[in-house]
Enzyme design. Structure first.
Site, PDB file in Angstrom:
ATOM      1  N   ASP A 249       9.909  -3.154  13.914  1.00  0.00           N
ATOM      2  CA  ASP A 249       8.992  -3.986  14.690  1.00  0.00           C
ATOM      3  C   ASP A 249       7.575  -3.901  14.138  1.00  0.00           C
ATOM      4  OD1 ASP A 249       7.658  -1.724  15.837  1.00  0.00           O
ATOM      5  OD2 ASP A 249       9.210  -1.576  17.365  1.00  0.00           O
ATOM      6  N   LYS A 271       7.386  -8.036  17.644  1.00  0.00           N
ATOM      7  CA  LYS A 271       6.938  -8.847  18.764  1.00  0.00           C
ATOM      8  C   LYS A 271       5.462  -8.561  19.016  1.00  0.00           C
ATOM      9  CE  LYS A 271      10.072  -7.376  21.761  1.00  0.00           C
ATOM     10  NZ  LYS A 271      11.015  -6.603  20.958  1.00  0.00           N
ATOM     11  N   MET A 384      -0.357  -1.419  25.864  1.00  0.00           N
ATOM     12  CA  MET A 384      -0.337  -2.889  25.847  1.00  0.00           C
ATOM     13  C   MET A 384      -1.277  -3.489  26.895  1.00  0.00           C
ATOM     14  SD  MET A 384       3.796  -3.385  25.340  1.00  0.00           S
ATOM     15  CE  MET A 384       4.146  -2.200  26.658  1.00  0.00           C
TER      16      MET A 384
END
Length: 478
Positions: A249, A271, A384
């Site tokens: 990722d 992502k 995040m």
């Protein structure tokens, strides 16, 4: 990479060595071990060098070097203390398209000698590209202590069975799987214990019992850590080296991906916010499809796969299809990035607990239980949450957290590009709007942030500029 590592096959090839001293003797010893026919040319040649080459079908020529001596030669080495002579040898060899090495003159070399760890047939070469031969020798010394002499006998045993294994298993993957199980199991252990005959018998028995049509697929869910490759676990590195397919990722650093097996197929499935290279359902299906093909699949995830990494969802899909898997935890970003930034997550005087929270929920909201996040003597780490930082800070204040509570943004933690922004709940969002530190980033809230200036371990490399800390995580590497 300054030089491409290659291995010359010198069996019955002719190598010319210009020079007759101790350096020439060392080079001749290596050439003879590789079964080259060595022709030494010099005005004065050490007696032991003469004896060495003549006993190994070589020749010692006492006299003047001439360019014509390079005809029908496969390799040339200049090992004299005469610079002009070394340059002439280099010129003559290049003109004839012959590989040439001039000792201690990298700019006059088309190839260089590495520091060698010899466990023939296993041979390891270590090179610094001519920049630091001493460093190469030190690294070789470390490898010598890590690699038992038994690897030489193990390599020879493998060679004895290579054709049998090739005949029994028709695919490369099947052969690779058999050999990896063999070399990491009891066969290797018996060799290391000096029980070579028992090892050979066991290898034969395993080969006779093996099912060549069996498709054995497996998935390795591995935490790649926050970016610094030195934070990988031994088990992670081992599985990274044996996987056929790597799905990685966007949070996995290039340095970590580079440690995967060189010939493995690498598939980017990263992502980012509003930009998914492959949707999560697609990732799950790729893991299933590759494993059902008999592949060993590495799912390499940044940080730890079970901390906001959706690793549990991927394993549920594998379980539904009865696909075997292994999970290797990684150092999560909260622990590593806070440490590299000089912010302890707990401290007896400031914080007795830590909460790890995602700043982005499944429905892209931040509908968090803020009442649980405003307790005193507690550190809160948001993953995040960079794009929702103003909302997070405002809600914490509205639910009772003092506006002057220290806060930090750690961007690209543990990497060379790490940046740390220091502020309070009242101003951290505004500071980030000005600084525009890039993702991935963590937000740390709590009194422990005040310890950053005293505990950061990057020393003089730390720059303070209006609360912005720019440490080079590897400043002392060179």
């Amino acid at each position: 990479m300054e030089y491409l590592p290659l291995f010359f096959k010198l069996d019955d090839k002719t190598a010319v060595l210009v020079g007759g001293g101790q350096v020439a003797l060392r080079k001749a010893t290596l050439l003879v071990r590789a079964r080259a026919q060595v022709k030494v040319i010099a005005h004065h040649i050490l007696p032991e060098l003469v004896e060495l080459v003549e006993q190994n079908n070589g020749e010692a020529i006492i006299g003047e070097y001439q360019a014509e001596m390079l005809e029908k030669v496969d390799l040339v080495i200049a090992a004299t203390d005469n610079l002009s002579l070394n340059e002439q040898v280099h010129h003559d060899a290049v003109a004839r398209h012959i590989p040439v090495n001039v000792v201690d003159k990298p700019d006059l070399c088309s190839f260089i000698f590495p520091a060698i760890v010899d466990r023939s047939p296993l041979v390891i070469g270590v090179s610094s590209g001519g920049e630091s031969p001493v460093l190469s020798r030190l690294m070789r010394a470390k490898l010598e202590t890590w690699i038992p002499q038994g690897y030489s006998r193990l390599g020879k045993l493998v060679g004895q069975f290579r054709e049998q294994v090739k005949g029994r298993f028709t695919t490369i993957n099947a052969r690779r799987t058999f050999w990896e199980k063999t070399l990491q199991g009891q066969v290797a252990e018996k060799v290391f214990a000096g029980r070579d005959e028992e090892a050979a018998e066991l290898l034969q028995a395993n080969l006779d019992a093996a099912d060549p049509d069996q498709q054995v697929g497996e998935v390795y869910l591995v935490g790649g850590g926050p970016g610094d490759p030195e934070l990988l676990t031994f088990k992670a590195l081992r599985l990274m080296q044996q996987a056929d397919i790597v799905l990685y990722d966007s949070l996995v650093s290039e340095e970590v991906v580079d440690l995967c097996r060189r010939d493995a197929d690498k598939v980017f499935v990263g992502k980012r916010r509003d930009n998914h290279a492959v949707p999560q359902d697609g990732i799950n299906q790729l893991l299933i499809d590759y494993a059902l093909q008999g592949k060993r699949v590495l799912r390499l995830k940044g940080g730890d796969p079970f901390i906001f990494g959706r690793g549990g969802e991927e394993l549920e899909s594998l379980k539904e299809h009865n696909i075997p898997f292994q999970v290797v935890p990684g150092i999560t970003a909260a622990s590593a990035c806070s440490t590299y930034a000089g912010i302890p997550l707990t401290h007896r005087d400031y914080a007795q607990s830590v909460k790890l929270v995602t700043g982005q929920l499944k429905n892209r909201t931040t509908d968090l239980n803020y009442a649980e996040l405003v307790h005193p003597n507690q550190t809160v780490v948001f993953y995040m949450g960079l794009h929702t930082l103003p909302v997070l800070a405002q809600n914490l204040i509205e639910h009772g957290k003092p506006a002057d509570t220290p806060a930090a943004v750690v961007s690209k933690g543990t990497t060379r590009d790490q940046q740390v922004l220091i502020g309070t709940l009242a101003d951290i969002a505004e500071k980030q709007a000005q600084a525009q530190l890039p993702a991935p980033a963590l937000i740390i809230v709590g009194e422990v942030v005040n310890l950053q200036e005293n505990l950061t371990w990057f020393g003089d490399q730390v720059l303070h500029n209006h609360g912005l800390v720019l440490p080079d995580a590897h400043a002392t590497e060179d």
